[in-house]
Enzyme design. Structure first.
Site, short mmCIF file in Angstrom:
data_model
loop_
_atom_site.label_atom_id
_atom_site.label_comp_id
_atom_site.label_asym_id
_atom_site.label_seq_id
_atom_site.Cartn_x
_atom_site.Cartn_y
_atom_site.Cartn_z
N SER A 160 2.54 -15.21 -41.67
CA SER A 160 2.67 -16.03 -40.41
C SER A 160 1.67 -15.80 -39.69
O SER A 160 1.08 -16.50 -38.35
CB SER A 160 3.74 -15.55 -39.87
OG SER A 160 4.97 -16.26 -40.35
N LYS A 211 -0.25 -18.86 -38.47
CA LYS A 211 0.28 -19.76 -37.44
C LYS A 211 -0.71 -19.79 -35.98
O LYS A 211 -0.73 -20.53 -35.35
CB LYS A 211 1.68 -19.20 -36.70
CG LYS A 211 2.95 -19.59 -37.87
CD LYS A 211 4.40 -19.16 -37.13
CE LYS A 211 5.23 -19.62 -38.20
NZ LYS A 211 5.51 -18.38 -39.24
N SER A 269 7.60 -16.27 -34.37
CA SER A 269 7.15 -16.77 -35.55
C SER A 269 8.16 -17.67 -36.25
O SER A 269 8.36 -17.58 -37.55
CB SER A 269 6.94 -15.51 -36.66
OG SER A 269 5.93 -15.64 -37.59
N LYS A 271 -0.35 -11.32 -33.40
CA LYS A 271 0.44 -12.10 -34.07
C LYS A 271 1.03 -11.10 -35.65
O LYS A 271 0.13 -10.25 -35.90
CB LYS A 271 -0.28 -13.27 -34.81
CG LYS A 271 0.73 -14.31 -35.61
CD LYS A 271 1.47 -15.02 -34.75
CE LYS A 271 2.84 -15.62 -35.71
NZ LYS A 271 3.87 -14.50 -36.09
#
Length: 317
Positions: free
Chosen positions: A89, A92, A146, A253
């Protein structure tokens, strides 16, 4: 009048005159500026941290790691920094960057459809089919929580659809010099999303140019609203370090898949030193956070190990 009284009167008049002269002269003198805010007495250079901090003794559980001094552009610690790895992720972050730079309205309402479900790994989402959210709220869900369905909806509604979205992500990576990076989808579920720790520091530097990404990735708790029902969904950011007072995080993140392991990307400040930290392929559930804390402690200790003479020499002149 007695001589003693004459002397007293003369002394009083002289005192009044002196006081008036003092006040008058002060009125023409510019008052001193307020005291400056205390600044660090010295700045320890990255090369001194490397020399005296003994980064080779930093023991991390992540198989890929980088600690970059953002002020000088110097790598303080590196482990397999050019080894391509699935990034889950962390993908993203590029998804959001491309969306924001596209100029698409963040207030546009987007309906969640069955096309947005995860057919690859079967992950779940709290975003129900036929619910409607603004593009801004979907960005919040994709980055902060997420959420894979949110990322899929963002890609589906990108100009030209999902294929165009992935092409734009790869084009942006190449423009940034991320030569070892490839994107296969917008969520990171596909193991074809690969990058290196060094490449990801370039992505961090680019995303830091957008204040909105700071807000979207570092808000510890937030709510998004289904525009059809008015129902609110409450979320917590997946990075637990955002809820720790000891951390000053400007960008964040997390990511996880079985292929990628646990991943963590942050832009943070430790001991007044701006840093980018990337941790990939960490297999323990909490090991990425343990590694981040070990880096935090190591850097603070490293600065204390630098001899005083070096500290004084490094002070800005």
């Amino acid at each position: 009048m007695k001589p003693s009284r004459i002397l007293v009167a003369l002394a009083t008049v002289a005192g009044i005159a002196a006081t008036a002269l003092h006040v008058t002269s002060n009125a023409n003198v510019t008052p001193p500026p307020p005291a400056a805010v205390d600044e660090p007495a010295s700045y320890i250079k990255a090369e001194d941290i490397i020399q005296y901090g003994q980064p080779n003794r930093l023991s991390l559980q992540s198989n890929v790691a980088i600690v970059m001094d953002d002020r000088e552009g110097v790598m303080l610690y590196g482990r397999n920094v050019d080894r391509p790895r699935p990034i889950a992720s962390l993908t993203k972050l590029m998804t959001a960057l491309v969306i924001i730079e596209s100029g698409l309205s963040l207030e546009e309402q987007i309906k969640i459809t069955r096309e947005d479900r995860d057919r690859l790994r079967g992950t779940r989402s709290r975003l129900g089919f036929n619910a409607v959210f603004t593009r801004y709220d979907l960005l919040r869900a994709a980055l902060g929580a997420s959420d894979n369905r949110a990322a899929a909806a963002l890609a589906r509604t990108y100009t030209g659809g999902q294929e165009a979205m992935v092409q734009a992500m790869n084009a942006k990576a190449q423009a940034l010099g991320m030569t070892q990076t490839r994107y296969a989808d917008a969520s990171g579920l596909n193991s074809g999303n690969v990058s290196t720790a060094r490449d990801l520091t370039l992505l961090v530097a680019e995303t830091r140019k957008h204040a909105l990404l700071h807000t979207l990735t570092t808000t510890a708790s937030f709510r998004i609203t289904d525009q059809t029902s008015g129902r609110e969904l409450a979320y917590h950011n997946t990075n637990r370090l955002l809820r720790k007072d000891s951390w000053d995080i400007a960008l964040s993140k997390t990511g996880y898949t079985a292929a990628a392991g646990n991943c963590l990307l942050m832009q943070t400040t430790i001991a007044n030193r701006p840093l980018t930290i990337v941790l990939l392929d960490s297999w323990g559930k909490y090991s990425r956070y343990g590694d981040a804390n070990r880096i935090h402690q190591w850097l603070q200790k490293a600065e204390r190990r630098v001899p005083h003479i070096v500290t004084a020499r490094a002070a800005p002149g």
